[in-house]
Structures are given as structure tokens and as C-alpha cells.
Scaffold this active site. Structure first.
Site, PDB file in Angstrom:
ATOM      1  CG  ASN A 186      -3.166   5.407  -0.770  1.00  0.00           C
ATOM      2  OD1 ASN A 186      -3.240   4.362  -0.117  1.00  0.00           O
ATOM      3  ND2 ASN A 186      -4.121   5.810  -1.591  1.00  0.00           N
ATOM      4  CG  ASP A 236     -11.826 -14.198 -14.543  1.00  0.00           C
ATOM      5  OD1 ASP A 236     -11.194 -14.797 -13.657  1.00  0.00           O
ATOM      6  OD2 ASP A 236     -13.044 -13.929 -14.464  1.00  0.00           O
ATOM      7  CG  ASP A 245      -1.496   1.945  -3.429  1.00  0.00           C
ATOM      8  OD1 ASP A 245      -0.304   1.587  -3.511  1.00  0.00           O
ATOM      9  OD2 ASP A 245      -1.914   2.726  -2.553  1.00  0.00           O
ATOM     10  CD  GLU A 264      -9.733 -18.834 -13.863  1.00  0.00           C
ATOM     11  OE1 GLU A 264      -9.879 -19.032 -12.655  1.00  0.00           O
ATOM     12  OE2 GLU A 264     -10.579 -18.219 -14.538  1.00  0.00           O
ATOM     13  CG  ASP A 294      -5.960   3.239   0.834  1.00  0.00           C
ATOM     14  OD1 ASP A 294      -5.068   2.360   0.834  1.00  0.00           O
ATOM     15  OD2 ASP A 294      -6.639   3.514  -0.178  1.00  0.00           O
ATOM     16  CG  ASP A 344      -1.663   1.239   1.480  1.00  0.00           C
ATOM     17  OD1 ASP A 344      -1.784   2.028   0.524  1.00  0.00           O
ATOM     18  OD2 ASP A 344      -2.148   1.439   2.614  1.00  0.00           O
TER      19      ASP A 344
HETATM   20  C1  NOJ Z   1     -11.687 -16.648 -11.555  1.00  0.00           C
HETATM   21  C2  NOJ Z   1     -10.936 -15.708 -10.667  1.00  0.00           C
HETATM   22  O1  NOJ Z   1      -9.650 -16.192 -10.454  1.00  0.00           O
HETATM   23  C3  NOJ Z   1     -11.753 -15.577  -9.410  1.00  0.00           C
HETATM   24  O2  NOJ Z   1     -11.057 -14.892  -8.414  1.00  0.00           O
HETATM   25  C4  NOJ Z   1     -13.049 -14.901  -9.748  1.00  0.00           C
HETATM   26  O3  NOJ Z   1     -13.867 -14.881  -8.595  1.00  0.00           O
HETATM   27  C5  NOJ Z   1     -13.792 -15.643 -10.849  1.00  0.00           C
HETATM   28  N1  NOJ Z   1     -12.940 -16.034 -11.926  1.00  0.00           N
HETATM   29  C6  NOJ Z   1     -14.904 -14.798 -11.418  1.00  0.00           C
HETATM   30  O4  NOJ Z   1     -14.402 -13.736 -12.169  1.00  0.00           O
END
Ligand code: NOJ
Length: 547
Positions: A25, A206, A31, A267, A27, A23
Site C-alpha cells: 500500500n 517465541d 504488509d 524457539e 506506506d 509493501d
Molecule cells: C525472540 C524473537 O525472535 C525476538 O525477535 C524477540 O525480540 C524476542 N524473542 C522477544 O519476544
């Protein structure tokens, strides 16, 4: 030493979970400024690239995987200018930058979804909005379940779409996009170019297996429900549909417009490595996470099996194998290895270790995690290191319920504590309250850190030559000359609880049992996961040998 392969085929990629990295800043939230200040740490660690979890503006219904604007930076994390500076600073020390693209769903606060709810038919068609079943449409349109628990549909309660349902395979704040809509396709190709133009080297995709749904959104009752991310044993109409591959052919063309070519990592939680390989055909994605390595219990036979399977299936499409020990969605490696080990690949629930009732032995888990790291980093292909793995951090399993943030907790009806325990802010030094994570005496970290993490901090580990941090640094320094361009894995004939392979004269041995094992006479120890290895390999230890 220059690599003999394109960088991404042999890279060590460090995963930055930005909210918990550093972090800048005060908070209590990690970041870009904090990350920028630690680029030197990453350079000294010796990684080739970083993958940064989503850093876009987000209401944080799912820790940033609910994106409100794909072309900007979450204000809590910084600005576009800071992002550019970070990319340049990483490049200046030879570290590539991979971002996380979230194409399966947007945030419910994305301008598109807001326009859809406001009644714009063109916007509505970019999502899956349907009337319900039952006499009054009071039942969801199909039987799909959210990965986080409960129905994958939410009923719209007001406005022009009142009474209709929208699909969200994850949280209600993450409406699924309709990838049959050409505007969706065009938009994402443009987003990719936006970041590639800024020098980003690639994207982790993702839920890469989720974008296209079976036509008509049929019930999936006979197939496994799409619940746990690791539990994809069978085909389901929500996942891994053939139509998804066409999207990635388009994305590959975008990446090929750049020099050097930009890269993609999928993924994709699919039912087998064979299904995964289909994403890696020459005109599709470059690599994909192969997750069986992190599902393997601490047993030599299982490790050998998943390693062989990963190598063979990746080779079938000319892709490098990939090795992941943990990430922000699963239990930390130390904790996974700190309880009795089953004799089969583990599933998510077991991994979190909560159901067994068995107390974790973190020292044992840490010893095994050190050995696992040496196995991982000796294998061909790419390796992913999740922040904190290099410090041997354990899962924090006893967070108070009222601080939990993962949507899994509420959506499971408060039965699944979810993933917060692997997302705790990193300890950088020994001073409380935040172990150097945040500047300032009043800082409060967004998830609480445990009281004993001073001993696992970077500062403490710097002083200890036998620390996990020094082990990772030594391994990453040796990897280019010893393993990066070495040959194929040849298994050695060893005792059942040992896995040992040779790659061009260098050998990696791991003993998952308890009895000592004699090492080959004449071989010299280059690196060992526990101190004092000489001639004999103790239990829960790995070693790199030069023959
Ligand atoms: C896979 C991601 O790694 C996970 O963290 C996320 O919750 C789900 N996809 C949905 O986007």
C-alpha cells in the site's frame, strides 16, 4: 514426488519478516497485501512452508513481539480478511502457513495489562508484579537483567500499583505473563484454536523456554545473566524451568484435535541440545530450532561437530534435526562469513562483527554463504531460509543511529546497535527509491535500504543464471529427489578442511579451506555453489554429487 515423512519433518520453511518483505500500500511498511502478491515468487522458489513473524496489533516496542491482541491483525499489515485470503492463497500453491505465537509476554497495551495497572487484582495476577527491595522498595525485586539490557523490572509510577515493579525479560513494553495462573493457560489454548480454525498449519513459539520462572523469582547472580539470546551457558531461574513442559503437553492436545495435526516449532535458547530435546518428547512439541549451525564458524571441523550433535540429540527423542543459517535476530550469513573465522562457536556480539574492527569482505562471505546453503539443504530434517538469504543480502552495519528501531539500541545505553541491520526491506527490482519494495514514487521504507542493492534485487538476479537466487531455486528443486528422503549422514574420510557426507549414494562436499580438493573419480556434479566445478573442488565451495 510424495514425501515419505510428515511434511514438517523434512520441510524447507521460508521466514517472512512481514514488515520488510513487500509493501502493498505504499506506506513503506511490508504488509499482507504485499506478501499475497508474492506468493507466486515463493512457489517458484520451491519452499514448503512460510513462517510469518508476528502480525498482530502491536505498539511495536519490539517489532511486533509486543502483542496487544492475539486474535487480530496489525492495521499497518492489513485485516483478518486479508490474512484469511493469504492463508488460502498459500495453501492453493501447496505452501503451509506457520504463525508466530508470543506467550512469554504481552504488550503493555494489551487489555490484560491495562486492567492490571488499573488495579484489577485478577488481571494483576496474570503478570509478575512485586514490591521492590530496599528501605522504600526502590530496588528491583531481584537481580534479573533484560535480554535487551538493563534491569528486567520497571517500577510503576502511577495508579493503584504505584511503586510496585513488573517483570519484563525483554523491553519494558513486554510485561512477562504469569504462567502459574490458569487463566493464562486457558487463554493461550483458545488463541491457538482461533488460528488453527482458520487453517493455520502450526506455530513457531517465541521464547519457548521462558514461560515458567523458578518459584519465588530468586536472584540468579551465580548463573549467567539472561543477556544475549545466544549466551545461555548455565541454568538461570528465569529460563528453561521444568514446569514449562506441562504447558506444551496441553498445547499438543490442542494441535491433535485437528486433521492434519497442527505443529509447533520451539524457539528455545537453552544450554545444550540435550536440554532442547526435552521440549521434543513425544507428547510435547514437534520440532525446535537448533541454533548451533548458525553459531558455527566457517570451518569444516566445527560444521561436522554441530551437525553430528544436532542429529544425535534430535534422534534421541525421535525428532528431526533443524538447520538455521540466520534469522531476524542475528547477523546475516554473508556478513558472518565475511571476516576472519574463529575456531569455536560464535556468540551474538562477535556475530554482529562490530567489535573486531575488521572490514567485511562481502564477496568472500557471499561465496561461503552459497556453499553453506548447499550443506544446509542436503542435510536430513528441516531447513529454515530467512528472507533475503536467497538473494545473498548482507547485514547493513552502518545504519544512521537516528533510524535505529530495535529496543536493544536504547536499552543497552546506545552501545549495542541491535538487529535492524538484518531487517532491511527486500529489494525486488532495480528501480529506486525502494527497489520495488513499495509502490509509489514517494514511498519511504521504514528502515533505509543501501544504495547498491539494485544488483542484489530479485529482478537483477532473475537475469543472471549464476545468481544466488537461481542457486536456491535449483537446490530446492533437486532436494526432494536427492535428499529429502535419503538415508542417514555417513561422513567420508577427507582432508581436514573439507566436510563430506554421503546419504544413500548422493554426496555433499564442502571445502572451507583455500586449497583445491580432488573429487571422487566417476562422480557426477549435480549442483555446485560456484560455477565451473569439475573434478576439483575449490576453496569456499560446496558441491552435490551423484555417485
Ligand atoms: C525472540 C524473537 O525472535 C525476538 O525477535 C524477540 O525480540 C524476542 N524473542 C522477544 O519476544
Amino acid at each position: 514426488m510424495a514425501p515419505q515423512h510428515p511434511w514438517w519433518q523434512t520441510a524447507v520453511v521460508y521466514q517472512v519478516y512481514i514488515r520488510s518483505f513487500a509493501d502493498g500500500n505504499g506506506d513503506g511498511i511490508g504488509d499482507i497485501r504485499g506478501l499475497r502478491a508474492r506468493v507466486g515468487y515463493l512457489g517458484a522458489l520451491g519452499v514448503d512452508a512460510i513462517w510469518i513473524n508476528p502480525w498482530y496489533p502491536s505498539p511495536m516496542a519490539d517489532a511486533g513481539y509486543d502483542v496487544a491482541d492475539y486474535r487480530d491483525i496489525e492495521p499497518a499489515y492489513g485485516t483478518l480478511t486479508e490474512a484469511q485470503d493469504l492463508i488460502d492463497a498459500a495453501h492453493a500453491v501447496g505452501i503451509r502457513v506457520i504463525l508466530d505465537i508470543v506467550p512469554n509476554h504481552t504488550s503493555d497495551r494489551h487489555a490484560w495489562f491495562e486492567a492490571a495497572l488499573a488495579g484489577d487484582p485478577a488481571a494483576r495476577d496474570r503478570y509478575h508484579v512485586r514490591p521492590g527491595r530496599g528501605a522504600n522498595g526502590e530496588l528491583p525485586p531481584n537481580d534479573w537483567q533484560s535480554v535487551f539490557g538493563g534491569p528486567a523490572w520497571t517500577r510503576i509510577t502511577d495508579g493503584p500499583l504505584q511503586g510496585q515493579w513488573y517483570l519484563h525479560l525483554f523491553a519494558p513494553g513486554q510485561p512477562d505473563l504469569n504462567w502459574e495462573n490458569p487463566e493464562v493457560r486457558a487463554e493461550f489454548e483458545d488463541i491457538l484454536a482461533f488460528w488453527f480454525d482458520r487453517g493455520v498449519d502450526g506455530f513457531r513459539i517465541d521464547v519457548a523456554h521462558g514461560l515458567v520462572k523458578a518459584e519465588g523469582l530468586p536472584d540468579g547472580a551465580q548463573a549467567d545473566a539472561p543477556q544475549a539470546m545466544l549466551q545461555v551457558e548455565a541454568q538461570h531461574p528465569a529460563w528453561d524451568q521444568d514446569g514449562v513442559h506441562d504447558i506444551y503437553r496441553g498445547w499438543r492436545s490442542v494441535a491433535q484435535r485437528y486433521t492434519p495435526e497442527r505443529i509447533f516449532i520451539a524457539e528455545a535458547w537453552v544450554s545444550s541440545n540435550e536440554r532442547l530435546a526435552r521440549y521434543l518428547r513425544p507428547d510435547e512439541l514437534h520440532t525446535a530450532f537448533q541454533f548451533d549451525f548458525l553459531r558455527s564458524p566457517w570451518r569444516a571441523a566445527n560444521l561436522r561437530g554441530v551437525i553430528d550433535d544436532a542429529i544425535t540429540s534430535a534422534a534421541s527423542v525421535g525428532a528431526p534435526p533443524t538447520w538455521v543459517l540466520s534469522n531476524h535476530d542475528v547477523t546475516r550469513t554473508v556478513t558472518r562469513f565475511s571476516r576472519s573465522q574463529p575456531d569455536h562457536l560464535v556468540e551474538t556480539d562477535w556475530e554482529r562483527g562490530r567489535w573486531s574492527g575488521e572490514e567485511p569482505d562481502h564477496e568472500l562471505g557471499r561465496r561461503r554463504a552459497r556453499a553453506a546453503a548447499l550443506v544446509q539443504l542436503a542435510l536430513p530434517g528441516t531447513a529454515y531460509v530467512y528472507q533475503g538469504e536467497e538473494l545473498g543480502l548482507e547485514e547493513i552495519e552502518d545504519l544512521p543511529d537516528d533510524v535505529r528501531q530495535d529496543p536493544t539500541w536504547a536499552q543497552s545505553g546506545f552501545t549495542d546497535v541491535g538487529r535492524d541491520g538484518c531487517r532491511i526491506p527486500l529489494p525486488w527490482n532495480e528501480s529506486e527509491p525502494t527497489y520495488g519494495f513499495a509502490d509509489g514514487p514517494d514511498a519511504v521504507t521504514w528502515l533505509p535500504q543501501p544504495g547498491h542493492w539494485a544488483e542484489h534485487s530479485v529482478e537483477a538476479q532473475e537475469r543472471d543464471p549464476d545468481s544466488m537466487l537461481h542457486l536456491y531455486r535449483a537446490a530446492l528443486k533437486l532436494r526432494p529427489s536427492l535428499w529429502r528422503d535419503a538415508g542417514e549422514v555417513t561422513w567420508l574420510d577427507v582432508a581436514a578442511e573439507v566436510a563430506a557426507f554421503d546419504r544413500g549414494g548422493a554426496q555433499c562436499w564442502v571445502n572451507t579451506g583455500t586449497a583445491d580438493v580432488t573429487l571422487p573419480a566417476g562422480a557426477s556434479v549435480v549442483l555446485a555453489s560456484s560455477p565451473g566445478v569439475d573434478g576439483v573442488l575449490p576453496g569456499d565451495t560446496a558441491v552435490w554429487l551423484q555417485t
